[in-house]
Design a protein around this motif. Structure first.
Motif, mmCIF file in Angstrom:
data_model
loop_
_atom_site.group_PDB
_atom_site.id
_atom_site.type_symbol
_atom_site.label_atom_id
_atom_site.label_comp_id
_atom_site.label_asym_id
_atom_site.label_seq_id
_atom_site.Cartn_x
_atom_site.Cartn_y
_atom_site.Cartn_z
ATOM 1 N N THR A 84 -23.264 -23.874 24.705
ATOM 2 C CA THR A 84 -24.497 -24.158 23.971
ATOM 3 C C THR A 84 -25.607 -24.602 24.902
ATOM 4 O OG1 THR A 84 -23.260 -24.745 21.975
ATOM 5 C CG2 THR A 84 -25.520 -25.562 22.148
ATOM 6 N N VAL A 85 -25.311 -25.551 25.781
ATOM 7 C CA VAL A 85 -26.334 -26.063 26.704
ATOM 8 C C VAL A 85 -26.799 -24.973 27.670
ATOM 9 C CG1 VAL A 85 -26.784 -27.705 28.565
ATOM 10 C CG2 VAL A 85 -25.537 -28.444 26.533
ATOM 11 N N LEU A 86 -25.848 -24.244 28.251
ATOM 12 C CA LEU A 86 -26.195 -23.215 29.227
ATOM 13 C C LEU A 86 -26.855 -22.004 28.587
ATOM 14 C CD1 LEU A 86 -23.020 -23.329 31.504
ATOM 15 C CD2 LEU A 86 -25.294 -24.263 31.979
ATOM 16 N N THR A 87 -26.794 -21.898 27.272
ATOM 17 C CA THR A 87 -27.524 -20.843 26.561
ATOM 18 C C THR A 87 -28.924 -21.297 26.196
ATOM 19 O OG1 THR A 87 -25.496 -19.897 25.639
ATOM 20 C CG2 THR A 87 -27.550 -19.361 24.520
ATOM 21 N N LEU A 88 -29.053 -22.496 25.632
ATOM 22 C CA LEU A 88 -30.347 -22.939 25.098
ATOM 23 C C LEU A 88 -31.357 -23.289 26.181
ATOM 24 C CD1 LEU A 88 -29.417 -25.085 21.974
ATOM 25 C CD2 LEU A 88 -29.641 -22.618 22.222
ATOM 26 N N VAL A 89 -30.916 -23.939 27.251
ATOM 27 C CA VAL A 89 -31.870 -24.361 28.280
ATOM 28 C C VAL A 89 -32.520 -23.159 28.973
ATOM 29 C CG1 VAL A 89 -32.136 -25.615 30.445
ATOM 30 C CG2 VAL A 89 -30.750 -26.597 28.610
ATOM 31 N N PRO A 90 -31.756 -22.193 29.501
ATOM 32 C CA PRO A 90 -32.415 -21.018 30.089
ATOM 33 C C PRO A 90 -33.180 -20.191 29.053
ATOM 34 C CG PRO A 90 -30.122 -21.153 30.785
ATOM 35 C CD PRO A 90 -30.302 -22.121 29.671
ATOM 36 N N ALA A 91 -32.663 -20.136 27.818
ATOM 37 C CA ALA A 91 -33.350 -19.365 26.774
ATOM 38 C C ALA A 91 -34.733 -19.941 26.496
ATOM 39 C CB ALA A 91 -32.524 -19.350 25.490
ATOM 40 N N LEU A 92 -34.863 -21.260 26.506
ATOM 41 C CA LEU A 92 -36.163 -21.894 26.300
ATOM 42 C C LEU A 92 -37.107 -21.558 27.438
ATOM 43 C CD1 LEU A 92 -38.051 -23.771 24.785
ATOM 44 C CD2 LEU A 92 -36.920 -25.716 25.895
ATOM 45 N N GLY A 93 -36.604 -21.592 28.664
ATOM 46 C CA GLY A 93 -37.445 -21.223 29.805
ATOM 47 C C GLY A 93 -37.887 -19.774 29.751
#
Length: 295
Positions: A84-93
């Motif tokens: 979840t974290v490794l998906t959402l953080v780059p996705a936001l960028g």
């Protein structure tokens, strides 16, 4: 007054008539199976298809004391949080970058989103071929660069990390598009006012974009966490739960308990314990991220 009451009664009856197919569907395919599985969790054996005997809460007590169940649960929590974290953080960028006026923006969005629409069966076959320790493309590239090769899916220390990376690669495009939709809903005048006050792009991102996307982040975090806590396709298709149970997630353990060992009552208890865990985790996410946003 009487005519108004009759009108409201007719409106209510019409509403219930229109909702009745959906109510019947959820009652038959959602609530009824939950009730039956709860009933089955108090029996040992095959309560739904064969012989079984009532054991009360013994299945739950056995599950809580089973070290293999605890290990699978902890492994699943790690997998779910990391994915979840490794998906959402780059996705936001990516969403912040691809919301701006850059060349080939739509094409780049489509390329990043494309893995999400591919069946995971195809994804698993493709990545198993790429990561093959003997004939895989990735190890061939490492050999060409004079770097050490890796047993990506057959080494306990690397298998779970590799599986997380594959799932992130597949899911990041969906999260990116949801974030892009959220960014497009933020009023432009907020950025214009911040620009007039001398704010940099990074400051506008951290002080405007990120706080106003909290509801979007909550939505993505909840659905991603729930999906990955129940993930069975990734370990089943990529590693089969190995090597040495390194990728044996909770859902795969439940599946094998029910359909390999045919201990359906115990598997039902395991399922309800995960349901309780999902409800607690979702509640905590809402407490942490459910903040009202006012434009």
């Amino acid at each position: 007054m009487k005519s108004l009451k009759n009108w409201r009664t007719r409106q209510a009856l019409l509403a219930y008539a229109l909702l009745s197919p959906a109510i019947a569907y959820f009652a038959l395919y959602f609530f009824y199976p939950i009730v039956m599985e709860l009933w089955a969790s108090f029996y040992r054996g095959q309560p739904l298809i064969g012989q079984a005997h009532f054991v009360g809460f013994d299945n739950y007590l056995e599950a809580l004391g089973d070290p293999r169940v605890r290990a699978a649960f902890i492994r699943t929590i790690i997998f779910s949080v990391a994915t979840t974290v490794l998906t959402l953080v780059p996705a936001l960028g990516l969403a912040a970058i691809l919301s701006g006026p850059i060349k080939a923006r739509d094409a780049i969005r489509a390329i990043i989103f494309f893995p999400y629409i591919i069946s995971f069966v195809i994804v698993a076959l493709m990545w198993k071929s790429i990561l093959d320790p003997y004939s895989g493309i990735l190890n061939s590239v490492l050999t060409y660069l004079h770097l050490p090769t890796q047993n990506w899916l057959s080494t306990p220390s690397a298998a779970l990390r590799t599986m997380i990376g594959i799932v992130v690669w597949k899911d990041i495009g969906y999260a990116m598009l949801i974030y892009i939709a959220g960014i497009q809903g933020i009023p432009q005048h907020l950025y214009e006012a911040a620009s007039l006050d001398g704010a940099t792009r990074f400051q506008m991102f951290t002080k405007i974009t990120v706080p106003l996307l909290v509801p979007t982040t909550l939505f993505l975090a909840v659905i991603s966490t729930i999906a990955h806590l129940q993930d069975i396709t990734s370990p089943m298709l990529l590693t089969g739960g190995g090597p040495a149970d390194a990728t044996r997630l909770y859902s795969l353990h439940v599946y094998e308990t029910a359909f390999t060992q045919l201990n359906i009552g115990y598997a039902s208890a395991l399922s309800f314990l995960m349901l309780i865990a999902i409800m607690i985790i979702t509640y905590l996410q809402f407490r942490l991220l459910n903040k009202e946003v006012v434009y």
